[in-house]
Design a protein around this motif. Structure first.
Motif, mmCIF file in Angstrom:
data_model
loop_
_atom_site.group_PDB
_atom_site.id
_atom_site.type_symbol
_atom_site.label_atom_id
_atom_site.label_comp_id
_atom_site.label_asym_id
_atom_site.label_seq_id
_atom_site.Cartn_x
_atom_site.Cartn_y
_atom_site.Cartn_z
ATOM 1 N N MET A 166 9.821 -18.354 -9.868
ATOM 2 C CA MET A 166 10.520 -19.218 -8.919
ATOM 3 C C MET A 166 9.691 -19.401 -7.647
ATOM 4 N N HIS A 167 9.085 -18.313 -7.180
ATOM 5 C CA HIS A 167 8.204 -18.345 -6.011
ATOM 6 C C HIS A 167 7.039 -19.306 -6.260
ATOM 7 N N ARG A 168 6.416 -19.198 -7.413
ATOM 8 C CA ARG A 168 5.287 -20.082 -7.743
ATOM 9 C C ARG A 168 5.710 -21.550 -7.782
ATOM 10 N N ASP A 169 6.896 -21.806 -8.311
ATOM 11 C CA ASP A 169 7.395 -23.183 -8.383
ATOM 12 C C ASP A 169 7.620 -23.754 -6.988
ATOM 13 N N ILE A 170 8.130 -22.926 -6.085
ATOM 14 C CA ILE A 170 8.360 -23.374 -4.705
ATOM 15 C C ILE A 170 7.037 -23.686 -4.013
ATOM 16 N N VAL A 171 6.052 -22.820 -4.195
ATOM 17 C CA VAL A 171 4.726 -23.045 -3.595
ATOM 18 C C VAL A 171 4.121 -24.337 -4.140
ATOM 19 N N SER A 172 4.273 -24.544 -5.443
ATOM 20 C CA SER A 172 3.732 -25.755 -6.068
ATOM 21 C C SER A 172 4.370 -27.021 -5.493
ATOM 22 N N LYS A 173 5.662 -26.949 -5.187
ATOM 23 C CA LYS A 173 6.380 -28.130 -4.702
ATOM 24 C C LYS A 173 6.174 -28.373 -3.215
ATOM 25 N N TYR A 174 6.161 -27.288 -2.397
ATOM 26 C CA TYR A 174 6.167 -27.468 -0.943
ATOM 27 C C TYR A 174 4.843 -27.128 -0.270
ATOM 28 N N GLY A 175 3.880 -26.608 -1.021
ATOM 29 C CA GLY A 175 2.528 -26.408 -0.502
ATOM 30 C C GLY A 175 2.458 -25.606 0.772
ATOM 31 N N ASN A 176 1.909 -26.217 1.837
ATOM 32 C CA ASN A 176 1.640 -25.471 3.072
ATOM 33 C C ASN A 176 2.884 -25.199 3.920
ATOM 34 N N ARG A 177 4.056 -25.566 3.427
ATOM 35 C CA ARG A 177 5.291 -25.171 4.129
ATOM 36 C C ARG A 177 5.746 -23.777 3.690
ATOM 37 N N VAL A 178 5.025 -23.184 2.734
ATOM 38 C CA VAL A 178 5.363 -21.858 2.228
ATOM 39 C C VAL A 178 4.164 -20.934 2.397
ATOM 40 N N LEU A 179 4.384 -19.769 2.981
ATOM 41 C CA LEU A 179 3.337 -18.761 3.131
ATOM 42 C C LEU A 179 3.654 -17.588 2.208
ATOM 43 N N THR A 180 2.675 -17.198 1.394
ATOM 44 C CA THR A 180 2.844 -16.065 0.487
ATOM 45 C C THR A 180 2.253 -14.807 1.114
ATOM 46 N N VAL A 181 3.013 -13.717 1.075
ATOM 47 C CA VAL A 181 2.584 -12.445 1.642
ATOM 48 C C VAL A 181 2.696 -11.371 0.572
ATOM 49 N N ARG A 196 -0.918 -13.344 11.204
ATOM 50 C CA ARG A 196 -1.090 -14.453 10.250
ATOM 51 C C ARG A 196 0.228 -15.209 10.052
ATOM 52 N N ILE A 197 1.342 -14.479 9.994
ATOM 53 C CA ILE A 197 2.642 -15.132 9.850
ATOM 54 C C ILE A 197 2.992 -15.888 11.134
ATOM 55 N N CYS A 198 2.675 -15.297 12.288
ATOM 56 C CA CYS A 198 2.902 -15.991 13.566
ATOM 57 C C CYS A 198 2.124 -17.302 13.619
ATOM 58 N N ASP A 199 0.874 -17.282 13.170
ATOM 59 C CA ASP A 199 0.078 -18.510 13.128
ATOM 60 C C ASP A 199 0.759 -19.554 12.246
ATOM 61 N N PHE A 200 1.273 -19.113 11.111
ATOM 62 C CA PHE A 200 1.957 -20.019 10.183
ATOM 63 C C PHE A 200 3.193 -20.631 10.838
ATOM 64 N N LEU A 201 3.954 -19.823 11.577
ATOM 65 C CA LEU A 201 5.168 -20.300 12.246
ATOM 66 C C LEU A 201 4.862 -20.997 13.568
ATOM 67 N N ASN A 202 3.596 -20.978 13.948
ATOM 68 C CA ASN A 202 3.131 -21.634 15.177
ATOM 69 C C ASN A 202 3.744 -21.019 16.433
ATOM 70 N N VAL A 203 3.808 -19.692 16.442
ATOM 71 C CA VAL A 203 4.244 -18.963 17.632
ATOM 72 C C VAL A 203 3.188 -17.912 17.955
ATOM 73 N N ASN A 204 3.199 -17.430 19.181
ATOM 74 C CA ASN A 204 2.239 -16.409 19.589
ATOM 75 C C ASN A 204 2.614 -15.044 19.020
ATOM 76 N N PHE A 205 1.622 -14.274 18.656
ATOM 77 C CA PHE A 205 1.849 -12.885 18.275
ATOM 78 C C PHE A 205 2.095 -12.074 19.544
ATOM 79 N N VAL A 206 3.083 -11.149 19.490
ATOM 80 C CA VAL A 206 3.335 -10.267 20.630
ATOM 81 C C VAL A 206 3.365 -8.824 20.140
ATOM 82 N N GLU A 207 2.819 -7.915 20.928
ATOM 83 C CA GLU A 207 2.720 -6.504 20.545
ATOM 84 C C GLU A 207 4.097 -5.864 20.326
ATOM 85 N N GLU A 208 5.092 -6.386 20.994
ATOM 86 C CA GLU A 208 6.440 -5.824 20.893
ATOM 87 C C GLU A 208 6.957 -5.851 19.447
ATOM 88 N N MET A 209 6.441 -6.764 18.648
ATOM 89 C CA MET A 209 6.870 -6.856 17.249
ATOM 90 C C MET A 209 6.528 -5.595 16.462
#
Length: 325
Positions: A166-181, A196-209
């Motif tokens: 199911m994961h592979r099918d979603i990646v195939s359909k939506y491409g760069n809107r899905v990040l695999t970890v 890397r996930i922050c970059d994908f979501l287009n937010v800054n990484f913060v150490e507090e995470m």
């Protein structure tokens, strides 16, 4: 300042026990992100159009979401959701919760969301998904310990293989809107992979995470026992101590090809499982899961059926009184 203040939601999902709650807890510590920890089943019932959706169901869905996510202000949400579809109700409720904890972007973490991810990505324009996967043997081992979703290794491996597809099918359909970890890679270097996930979501990484603490708005479930501990790689091979050699052989016979494709080493000779044994595993899963589910819901389903039967017997007695004096 954030590089881009995005309003589109994001979703975290994957097979049960693959690290979704770890990501949920971590990204709830981000200053602008709120991640709802799992959804009430009723919400999925309405979103998947299993039942009609009118005003009564809308009220019930809001009440369920408010209770499940500790959301205040249900009357206001209801007023804003008149004549709305289930997706709009969900969005209003989670935006309300995000705003209440001082966050500007909302998301949902739920392993079961994988089964509905196509609908969610299709409905919410610009939305994104982070899908995490983990070694099938580790997933099955963890599921067997929770004693709820999986009753035996055979069924656990089947479900994992199905969800990977199911994961592979979603990646195939939506491409760069899905990040695999990959879980094992993530825990080896959590900071880099969180970035890397922050970059994908287009937010800054913060150490507090990276801090092992409970974030505002994060509702920890009883089975989420490790989420407030520091992320380490010490449990990646724990399944080798927890599973028997027979269980490992069964898992590899069911999911060995997929494990190999994902880069996980497997034994040289997979075990063949006879048809009768497979049937017994399925029967075992059905019986045990139904028992666990009824126990978890305090046998509410059985009590409802008994109440219905008692009600019918009483109505029959009233309609057909005994002639015996």
């Amino acid at each position: 300042m954030e590089r881009l203040l995005m309003t589109a939601p994001f979703f975290i999902c994957g097979a049960q026990r693959s690290g979704t709650t770890m990501l949920c807890s971590m990204f709830n510590r981000h200053p602008i992100l709120f991640v709802a920890n799992e959804m009430p089943w009723l919400a999925y019932d309405y979103i998947s159009e299993r039942f009609p959706f009118g005003q009564e169901q809308r009220d019930e869905m809001v009440a369920n979401l408010a209770r499940h996510h500790e959301i205040d202000g249900a009357p206001k949400i209801l007023k804003d959701c008149e004549n709305s579809d289930p997706f709009h109700v969900l969005e209003k409720a989670l935006r309300h919760k995000a705003s209440a904890v001082g966050k500007s972007r909302w998301g949902i973490k739920d392993p079961h969301l994988l089964y509905h991810l196509d609908k969610f990505l299709g409905h919410f324009s610009g939305s994104q998904a982070v899908v995490i996967y983990r070694d099938c043997r580790a997933v099955v081992s963890s599921n067997l310990k929770t004693r709820f979703h999986v009753a035996n290794a055979y069924y656990g491996a089947q479900v994992w293989a199905k969800e990977i597809q199911m994961h592979r099918d979603i990646v195939s359909k939506y491409g760069n809107r899905v990040l695999t970890v990959q879980y094992e890679q993530f825990v080896q270097d959590p900071e880099t992979n969180a970035g890397r996930i922050c970059d994908f979501l287009n937010v800054n990484f913060v150490e507090e995470m990276m801090e092992a603490k409970r974030a505002p708005g994060f509702r920890r479930r009883p089975r989420n026992v490790l989420v407030l501990k520091k992320v380490t790689a010490e449990r990646t091979k724990k399944w080798g101590e927890e599973l028997t050699s027979r269980q490992i052989a069964i898992i590899e016979s069911v999911a060995g090809n997929t494990l190999t494709e994902l880069g996980y080493p497997v034994g040289k000779e997979p075990r063949s499982i006879p048809a009768l044994e497979r049937l017994l595993y399925r029967l075992h899963q059905t019986c045990v899961f139904n028992y666990w589910w009824q126990k978890r819901t305090r046998f509410s389903g059985i009590r409802r059926r008994l109440a219905r039967l008692v009600g019918l017997s009483r109505s029959n007695a009233t309609a057909h009184p005994s002639t015996v004096r």
